[in-house]
Design a protein around this motif. Structure first.
Motif, short mmCIF file in Angstrom:
data_model
loop_
_atom_site.label_atom_id
_atom_site.label_comp_id
_atom_site.label_asym_id
_atom_site.label_seq_id
_atom_site.Cartn_x
_atom_site.Cartn_y
_atom_site.Cartn_z
N MET A 174 0.85 -1.19 0.00
CA MET A 174 0.00 0.00 0.00
C MET A 174 0.88 1.24 0.00
N ARG A 175 1.58 1.43 -1.11
CA ARG A 175 2.53 2.53 -1.21
C ARG A 175 1.82 3.87 -1.21
N ARG A 176 0.63 3.93 -1.80
CA ARG A 176 -0.10 5.20 -1.84
C ARG A 176 -0.49 5.66 -0.45
N GLY A 177 -0.83 4.73 0.43
CA GLY A 177 -1.18 5.09 1.80
C GLY A 177 -0.01 5.75 2.52
N ARG A 178 1.17 5.20 2.35
CA ARG A 178 2.35 5.80 2.96
C ARG A 178 2.56 7.21 2.42
N SER A 179 2.43 7.38 1.10
CA SER A 179 2.66 8.68 0.48
C SER A 179 1.67 9.72 0.98
N VAL A 180 0.41 9.32 1.12
CA VAL A 180 -0.61 10.24 1.62
C VAL A 180 -0.29 10.69 3.03
N ALA A 181 0.07 9.75 3.90
CA ALA A 181 0.38 10.09 5.29
C ALA A 181 1.60 10.99 5.38
N VAL A 182 2.65 10.65 4.63
CA VAL A 182 3.88 11.45 4.65
C VAL A 182 3.62 12.87 4.17
N LEU A 183 2.94 13.00 3.03
CA LEU A 183 2.68 14.33 2.47
C LEU A 183 1.80 15.16 3.40
N ALA A 184 0.81 14.54 4.02
CA ALA A 184 -0.08 15.27 4.92
C ALA A 184 0.68 15.78 6.14
N MET A 185 1.56 14.95 6.71
CA MET A 185 2.35 15.39 7.86
C MET A 185 3.33 16.48 7.48
N LEU A 186 3.98 16.33 6.33
CA LEU A 186 4.91 17.37 5.87
C LEU A 186 4.18 18.69 5.64
N LEU A 187 3.01 18.63 5.02
CA LEU A 187 2.24 19.84 4.76
C LEU A 187 1.81 20.50 6.05
N ALA A 188 1.33 19.70 7.00
CA ALA A 188 0.90 20.26 8.29
C ALA A 188 2.07 20.90 9.02
N GLY A 189 3.22 20.24 9.02
CA GLY A 189 4.39 20.81 9.68
C GLY A 189 4.85 22.10 9.03
N ALA A 190 4.89 22.11 7.71
CA ALA A 190 5.34 23.30 6.99
C ALA A 190 4.40 24.48 7.21
N LEU A 191 3.09 24.22 7.15
CA LEU A 191 2.13 25.30 7.37
C LEU A 191 2.18 25.80 8.81
N GLY A 192 2.46 24.91 9.74
CA GLY A 192 2.60 25.33 11.14
C GLY A 192 3.79 26.26 11.33
N VAL A 193 4.91 25.93 10.68
CA VAL A 193 6.09 26.79 10.77
C VAL A 193 5.81 28.16 10.14
N ILE A 194 5.16 28.15 8.98
CA ILE A 194 4.82 29.41 8.32
C ILE A 194 3.88 30.24 9.20
N SER A 195 2.90 29.58 9.79
CA SER A 195 1.94 30.28 10.64
C SER A 195 2.61 30.94 11.83
N SER A 196 3.65 30.29 12.34
CA SER A 196 4.33 30.85 13.53
C SER A 196 5.00 32.18 13.23
N THR A 197 5.26 32.47 11.96
CA THR A 197 5.92 33.74 11.60
C THR A 197 4.92 34.83 11.21
N GLN A 198 3.63 34.47 11.14
CA GLN A 198 2.61 35.41 10.70
C GLN A 198 1.91 36.07 11.91
N THR A 199 1.25 37.19 11.63
CA THR A 199 0.53 37.90 12.69
C THR A 199 -0.76 37.18 13.04
N TRP A 200 -0.90 36.84 14.31
CA TRP A 200 -2.11 36.17 14.80
C TRP A 200 -3.08 37.16 15.41
N MET A 201 -2.54 38.19 16.06
CA MET A 201 -3.39 39.12 16.79
C MET A 201 -2.87 40.54 16.61
N ASP A 202 -3.81 41.48 16.52
CA ASP A 202 -3.46 42.90 16.55
C ASP A 202 -3.97 43.47 17.87
#
Length: 196
Positions: free
Chosen positions: A1-29
């Motif tokens: 089930m190679r596609r299952g591994r790819s889906v899980a890996v890509l989803a975790m990488l995307l979540a981690g990357a977006l989390g890092v990007i979010s940490s540099t953005q303005t959350w509150m004024d």
């Protein structure tokens, strides 16, 4: 089930990357009641200090998930779920209550005034940007990826492991022994007959 591994890996990488990007953005004024009505921007890393390190951890989990064996897949799935829970719950608290404590680090840095009560007295208004809501959605994605990993990990193919087993099996049955060729060449160079 190679596609299952790819889906899980890509989803975790995307979540981690977006989390890092979010940490540099303005959350509150934040508008301060200091007479000048000074406005301050609070980045995600100040509003939620655990966001950056845990997002980096999610990135590392996603990268490592592509090569680990069956046991570590479950460990990484549990860790991913724990990260999603910690960051998700903390983000939801900021999103739905906009606590003054999330602005304290930025206000203290700008004014030199510390202490939660003193900061609360200084803050006149808090407005949220879309980033906390986006981060909450990202943590839901990470949680789904972690659960998907736990449910499907047993059925993933182990490409690297299969290759290793093939090579070691060949060495065991004598079909692939490169050191024998080296030994034979040494014998010939000395004038010995390796077949003797």
């Amino acid at each position: 089930m190679r596609r299952g591994r790819s889906v899980a890996v890509l989803a975790m990488l995307l979540a981690g990357a977006l989390g890092v990007i979010s940490s540099t953005q303005t959350w509150m004024d934040v508008v301060l009641a200091d007479g000048a009505q000074q406005s301050l921007s609070v980045p995600g890393s100040d509003a939620l200090p655990v966001l950056t390190p845990l997002s980096l951890a999610a990135l590392a989990l996603g990268a490592a998930l592509s090569i680990v064996g069956p046991v570590l897949r479950y460990v990484f799935g549990v860790l991913g779920l724990a990260i999603a829970a910690i960051v998700g719950v903390s983000t939801a608290q900021i999103l739905f209550t906009a606590p003054v404590s999330a602005t304290a680090a930025t206000v203290t840095e700008a004014t030199g005034i510390s202490g939660l009560d003193a900061v609360a007295d200084l803050v006149a208004d808090i407005s949220l940007t879309p980033w906390p809501a986006l981060t909450l959605v990202v943590q839901m994605l990470l949680a789904v990826a972690a659960v998907f990993t736990l449910v499907t990990a047993r059925r993933w193919r182990s490409g690297a492991g299969r290759k290793y087993r093939t090579e070691t099996a060949g060495a065991a049955d004598g079909t692939s022994r490169p050191h024998d060729a080296i030994d034979s060449w040494d014998d010939l160079s000395r004038g010995d007959d390796p077949t003797a």
